[in-house]
Design a protein around this motif. Structure first.
Motif, PDB file in Angstrom:
ATOM      1  N   ILE A 260     -24.675  95.795 -38.898  1.00 39.98           N
ATOM      2  CA  ILE A 260     -23.726  94.689 -38.770  1.00 39.98           C
ATOM      3  C   ILE A 260     -24.247  93.456 -39.492  1.00 39.98           C
ATOM      4  O   ILE A 260     -23.497  92.753 -40.179  1.00 39.98           O
ATOM      5  CB  ILE A 260     -23.459  94.384 -37.283  1.00 39.98           C
ATOM      6  N   SER A 261     -25.543  93.191 -39.366  1.00 35.80           N
ATOM      7  CA  SER A 261     -26.138  92.011 -39.996  1.00 35.80           C
ATOM      8  C   SER A 261     -26.024  92.066 -41.514  1.00 35.80           C
ATOM      9  O   SER A 261     -25.744  91.051 -42.170  1.00 35.80           O
ATOM     10  CB  SER A 261     -27.613  91.890 -39.591  1.00 35.80           C
ATOM     11  N   ILE A 262     -26.243  93.241 -42.102  1.00 33.17           N
ATOM     12  CA  ILE A 262     -26.109  93.388 -43.554  1.00 33.17           C
ATOM     13  C   ILE A 262     -24.654  93.147 -43.965  1.00 33.17           C
ATOM     14  O   ILE A 262     -24.377  92.474 -44.973  1.00 33.17           O
ATOM     15  CB  ILE A 262     -26.578  94.787 -43.992  1.00 33.17           C
ATOM     16  N   GLY A 263     -23.712  93.676 -43.177  1.00 30.69           N
ATOM     17  CA  GLY A 263     -22.306  93.423 -43.471  1.00 30.69           C
ATOM     18  C   GLY A 263     -21.971  91.943 -43.397  1.00 30.69           C
ATOM     19  O   GLY A 263     -21.188  91.424 -44.205  1.00 30.69           O
ATOM     20  N   VAL A 264     -22.568  91.242 -42.436  1.00 34.85           N
ATOM     21  CA  VAL A 264     -22.349  89.805 -42.301  1.00 34.85           C
ATOM     22  C   VAL A 264     -22.872  89.059 -43.528  1.00 34.85           C
ATOM     23  O   VAL A 264     -22.262  88.080 -43.981  1.00 34.85           O
ATOM     24  CB  VAL A 264     -23.011  89.275 -41.014  1.00 34.85           C
ATOM     25  N   ALA A 265     -23.987  89.512 -44.088  1.00 35.18           N
ATOM     26  CA  ALA A 265     -24.537  88.867 -45.287  1.00 35.18           C
ATOM     27  C   ALA A 265     -23.535  88.921 -46.441  1.00 35.18           C
ATOM     28  O   ALA A 265     -23.334  87.933 -47.159  1.00 35.18           O
ATOM     29  CB  ALA A 265     -25.851  89.540 -45.690  1.00 35.18           C
ATOM     30  N   PHE A 266     -22.874  90.070 -46.621  1.00 34.66           N
ATOM     31  CA  PHE A 266     -21.844  90.181 -47.658  1.00 34.66           C
ATOM     32  C   PHE A 266     -20.621  89.338 -47.302  1.00 34.66           C
ATOM     33  O   PHE A 266     -20.003  88.719 -48.187  1.00 34.66           O
ATOM     34  CB  PHE A 266     -21.445  91.646 -47.843  1.00 34.66           C
ATOM     35  N   SER A 267     -20.271  89.303 -46.021  1.00 34.70           N
ATOM     36  CA  SER A 267     -19.131  88.499 -45.591  1.00 34.70           C
ATOM     37  C   SER A 267     -19.382  87.020 -45.854  1.00 34.70           C
ATOM     38  O   SER A 267     -18.497  86.295 -46.325  1.00 34.70           O
ATOM     39  CB  SER A 267     -18.870  88.727 -44.097  1.00 34.70           C
ATOM     40  N   TRP A 268     -20.599  86.560 -45.578  1.00 35.79           N
ATOM     41  CA  TRP A 268     -20.917  85.160 -45.814  1.00 35.79           C
ATOM     42  C   TRP A 268     -21.016  84.826 -47.300  1.00 35.79           C
ATOM     43  O   TRP A 268     -20.796  83.688 -47.696  1.00 35.79           O
ATOM     44  CB  TRP A 268     -22.208  84.807 -45.084  1.00 35.79           C
ATOM     45  N   THR A 269     -21.346  85.830 -48.116  1.00 35.72           N
ATOM     46  CA  THR A 269     -21.332  85.600 -49.559  1.00 35.72           C
ATOM     47  C   THR A 269     -19.911  85.286 -50.015  1.00 35.72           C
ATOM     48  O   THR A 269     -19.682  84.330 -50.780  1.00 35.72           O
ATOM     49  CB  THR A 269     -21.852  86.843 -50.303  1.00 35.72           C
ATOM     50  N   ALA A 270     -18.944  86.092 -49.562  1.00 34.96           N
ATOM     51  CA  ALA A 270     -17.543  85.838 -49.893  1.00 34.96           C
ATOM     52  C   ALA A 270     -17.101  84.483 -49.345  1.00 34.96           C
ATOM     53  O   ALA A 270     -16.388  83.723 -50.019  1.00 34.96           O
ATOM     54  CB  ALA A 270     -16.664  86.958 -49.344  1.00 34.96           C
ATOM     55  N   THR A 271     -17.528  84.172 -48.128  1.00 36.75           N
ATOM     56  CA  THR A 271     -17.168  82.893 -47.518  1.00 36.75           C
ATOM     57  C   THR A 271     -17.696  81.718 -48.335  1.00 36.75           C
ATOM     58  O   THR A 271     -16.980  80.731 -48.564  1.00 36.75           O
ATOM     59  CB  THR A 271     -17.729  82.804 -46.090  1.00 36.75           C
ATOM     60  N   ALA A 272     -18.936  81.816 -48.779  1.00 38.84           N
ATOM     61  CA  ALA A 272     -19.544  80.725 -49.546  1.00 38.84           C
ATOM     62  C   ALA A 272     -18.796  80.482 -50.845  1.00 38.84           C
ATOM     63  O   ALA A 272     -18.506  79.328 -51.213  1.00 38.84           O
ATOM     64  CB  ALA A 272     -21.011  81.046 -49.829  1.00 38.84           C
ATOM     65  N   LEU A 273     -18.476  81.540 -51.553  1.00 42.51           N
ATOM     66  CA  LEU A 273     -17.771  81.397 -52.828  1.00 42.51           C
ATOM     67  C   LEU A 273     -16.365  80.843 -52.620  1.00 42.51           C
ATOM     68  O   LEU A 273     -15.919  79.951 -53.358  1.00 42.51           O
ATOM     69  CB  LEU A 273     -17.705  82.750 -53.536  1.00 42.51           C
ATOM     70  N   LEU A 274     -15.645  81.367 -51.633  1.00 44.62           N
ATOM     71  CA  LEU A 274     -14.299  80.872 -51.346  1.00 44.62           C
ATOM     72  C   LEU A 274     -14.327  79.434 -50.838  1.00 44.62           C
ATOM     73  O   LEU A 274     -13.452  78.626 -51.178  1.00 44.62           O
ATOM     74  CB  LEU A 274     -13.629  81.781 -50.303  1.00 44.62           C
ATOM     75  N   SER A 275     -15.338  79.109 -50.032  1.00 43.99           N
ATOM     76  CA  SER A 275     -15.423  77.762 -49.471  1.00 43.99           C
ATOM     77  C   SER A 275     -15.709  76.721 -50.542  1.00 43.99           C
ATOM     78  O   SER A 275     -15.203  75.591 -50.468  1.00 43.99           O
ATOM     79  CB  SER A 275     -16.514  77.713 -48.396  1.00 43.99           C
ATOM     80  N   GLU A 276     -16.526  77.085 -51.528  1.00 44.60           N
ATOM     81  CA  GLU A 276     -16.797  76.144 -52.618  1.00 44.60           C
ATOM     82  C   GLU A 276     -15.502  75.809 -53.349  1.00 44.60           C
ATOM     83  O   GLU A 276     -15.213  74.640 -53.631  1.00 44.60           O
ATOM     84  CB  GLU A 276     -17.816  76.724 -53.593  1.00 44.60           C
ATOM     85  N   PHE A 277     -14.724  76.849 -53.642  1.00 41.94           N
ATOM     86  CA  PHE A 277     -13.449  76.621 -54.330  1.00 41.94           C
ATOM     87  C   PHE A 277     -12.481  75.846 -53.442  1.00 41.94           C
ATOM     88  O   PHE A 277     -11.825  74.883 -53.879  1.00 41.94           O
ATOM     89  CB  PHE A 277     -12.837  77.964 -54.743  1.00 41.94           C
ATOM     90  N   GLY A 278     -12.376  76.260 -52.166  1.00 45.49           N
ATOM     91  CA  GLY A 278     -11.439  75.619 -51.255  1.00 45.49           C
ATOM     92  C   GLY A 278     -11.789  74.177 -50.956  1.00 45.49           C
ATOM     93  O   GLY A 278     -10.890  73.322 -50.848  1.00 45.49           O
ATOM     94  N   SER A 279     -13.076  73.872 -50.819  1.00 41.63           N
ATOM     95  CA  SER A 279     -13.495  72.493 -50.530  1.00 41.63           C
ATOM     96  C   SER A 279     -13.160  71.564 -51.684  1.00 41.63           C
ATOM     97  O   SER A 279     -12.748  70.414 -51.482  1.00 41.63           O
ATOM     98  CB  SER A 279     -14.999  72.456 -50.254  1.00 41.63           C
ATOM     99  N   LYS A 280     -13.346  72.048 -52.902  1.00 44.21           N
ATOM    100  CA  LYS A 280     -13.035  71.221 -54.065  1.00 44.21           C
ATOM    101  C   LYS A 280     -11.530  71.045 -54.243  1.00 44.21           C
ATOM    102  O   LYS A 280     -11.082  70.031 -54.771  1.00 44.21           O
ATOM    103  CB  LYS A 280     -13.642  71.858 -55.324  1.00 44.21           C
ATOM    104  N   ARG A 281     -10.745  72.021 -53.789  1.00 40.18           N
ATOM    105  CA  ARG A 281      -9.284  71.949 -53.953  1.00 40.18           C
ATOM    106  C   ARG A 281      -8.618  71.166 -52.816  1.00 40.18           C
ATOM    107  O   ARG A 281      -7.758  70.310 -53.055  1.00 40.18           O
ATOM    108  CB  ARG A 281      -8.705  73.357 -54.017  1.00 40.18           C
ATOM    109  N   LEU A 282      -9.010  71.439 -51.563  1.00 44.50           N
ATOM    110  CA  LEU A 282      -8.341  70.848 -50.403  1.00 44.50           C
ATOM    111  C   LEU A 282      -9.117  69.701 -49.781  1.00 44.50           C
ATOM    112  O   LEU A 282      -8.530  68.864 -49.091  1.00 44.50           O
ATOM    113  CB  LEU A 282      -8.100  71.923 -49.335  1.00 44.50           C
ATOM    114  N   GLY A 283     -10.428  69.679 -49.987  1.00 43.79           N
ATOM    115  CA  GLY A 283     -11.273  68.716 -49.299  1.00 43.79           C
ATOM    116  C   GLY A 283     -12.000  69.374 -48.139  1.00 43.79           C
ATOM    117  O   GLY A 283     -11.481  70.314 -47.522  1.00 43.79           O
ATOM    118  N   ASN A 284     -13.172  68.880 -47.853  1.00 47.92           N
ATOM    119  CA  ASN A 284     -14.036  69.466 -46.835  1.00 47.92           C
ATOM    120  C   ASN A 284     -13.361  69.530 -45.473  1.00 47.92           C
ATOM    121  O   ASN A 284     -13.216  70.598 -44.860  1.00 47.92           O
ATOM    122  CB  ASN A 284     -15.334  68.646 -46.772  1.00 47.92           C
TER     123      ASN A 284
END
Length: 331
Positions: free
Chosen positions: A33-57
């Motif tokens: 589960i922990s390894i799966g979470v690491a991949f999930s957080w990778t996707a979250t980080a990339l999407l969050s960078e884009f979303g924060s710059k587009r919508l605001g933190n």
């Protein structure tokens, strides 16, 4: 009769091997589960960078918390027949609300702000400090001992981060390659995530597992209360800082809403829920170590999506920092 005995013996052997295989899988369920979470957080980080710059933190975080609450209500309704979690004591709810305040409101605010300033790749590199802060928090609150190996692991982790973010300056032998405010936000996010994890662990220990609330659903129930604290805190910050106009504008941004939804699924709903589940099935330190692999996993996606240059120093630094976290818990 001999044929029957031989067939029975073979069947028993196969059942034994299947049982051993299943037990082995269950033994490492928390690690998987922990390894799966690491991949999930990778996707979250990339999407969050884009979303924060587009919508605001703050706008993005309000949307994430609201969507996470909706997803949680649907999950509880499907599993238990009730839209709200059951079997939650006052102590458990209080600890989880406090965890949400620290981990979501303060921690995610700092994390998303550092994504805007220094990017998700460097932000996730600093997040390798989260398990260390969790261990320090456990030492202070739970009396868990800090060994010599723990101190060595801290130094190794800090060395790995230093290799990646420090370089030779014009007037100094060593200088910081990143904006100082982005680094401070990243450190603050790591500390808050580690502290929030320990608070969540304390809160889940107060849960009462029953037929209506099976043990695998407890992390999602715990995260439900964390999201309540998150949406209240982020809404107040947004109201007093920028007003609610940006939130109304975001509701008409189809691309922004899509990114917010995907960020919610990989982040506060699936990612955080399963990260809390991993803590149930394995030691918090081992789970944090495996989940801290994100800085290595994120290198290639950040290159493909944001064209961030990857140097050997960055690769070596990320690897050393993850090794440091591993030493902290596995040494």
């Amino acid at each position: 009769m001999q044929v029957f005995c031989r067939l029975f013996s073979q069947l028993r052997k196969k059942l034994y091997l299947c049982a051993r295989k299943q037990n082995r899988t269950m033994t490492y369920l928390g690690e998987l589960i922990s390894i799966g979470v690491a991949f999930s957080w990778t996707a979250t980080a990339l999407l969050s960078e884009f979303g924060s710059k587009r919508l605001g933190n703050l706008t993005l975080n309000v949307l994430r918390m609201a969507l996470a609450l909706v997803f949680s209500l649907v999950l509880f309704l499907v599993v238990t027949g009730e839209p709200l979690p059951t079997g939650v004591s006052t102590e458990a709810a209080g600890w989880m609300l406090l965890s949400g305040l620290v981990g979501y409101v303060i921690g995610d605010f700092c994390l998303f702000q550092c994504y805007i300033i220094i990017g998700s790749r460097y932000g996730q590199l600093f997040m390798t400090l989260a398990p260390l802060s969790a261990a320090l928090m456990a030492w202070v609150t739970l009396g868990q001992q800090m060994t010599a190996m723990s101190i060595i692991a801290m130094l190794v982790t800090l060395a790995g981060i230093s290799i990646s973010v420090l370089g030779r300056g014009e007037h100094h032998k060593v200088s910081l390659k990143l904006p100082l405010n982005g680094v401070l936000f990243a450190i603050g996010a790591a500390v808050c995530q580690g502290v929030g994890l320990v608070l969540s662990k304390i809160g889940m220990d107060h849960y009462e597992v029953s037929a209506a609330m099976p043990d695998w659903l407890v992390p999602f129930s715990a995260n439900f209360y964390r999201c309540i604290a998150g949406i209240v805190g982020f809404s107040l910050l947004l109201y007093f800082r920028d007003g609610m106009a940006t939130l109304r504008e975001a509701m008409h941004d189809r691309k922004g809403l899509t990114v917010a939804t995907a960020t919610t699924i990989f982040g506060p709903f699936v990612g955080v829920g399963f990260s809390l589940m991993a803590v149930q099935y394995t030691a918090a330190g081992i789970a944090s170590t495996l989940m801290a692999m994100t800085p290595i996993i994120i290198l290639l996606p950040s290159y493909w999506l944001f064209h961030e240059k990857i140097t050997w120093k960055a690769i070596i630094g990320a690897f050393i920092s993850v090794v440091g976290v591993s030493l902290f818990f596995l040494g």
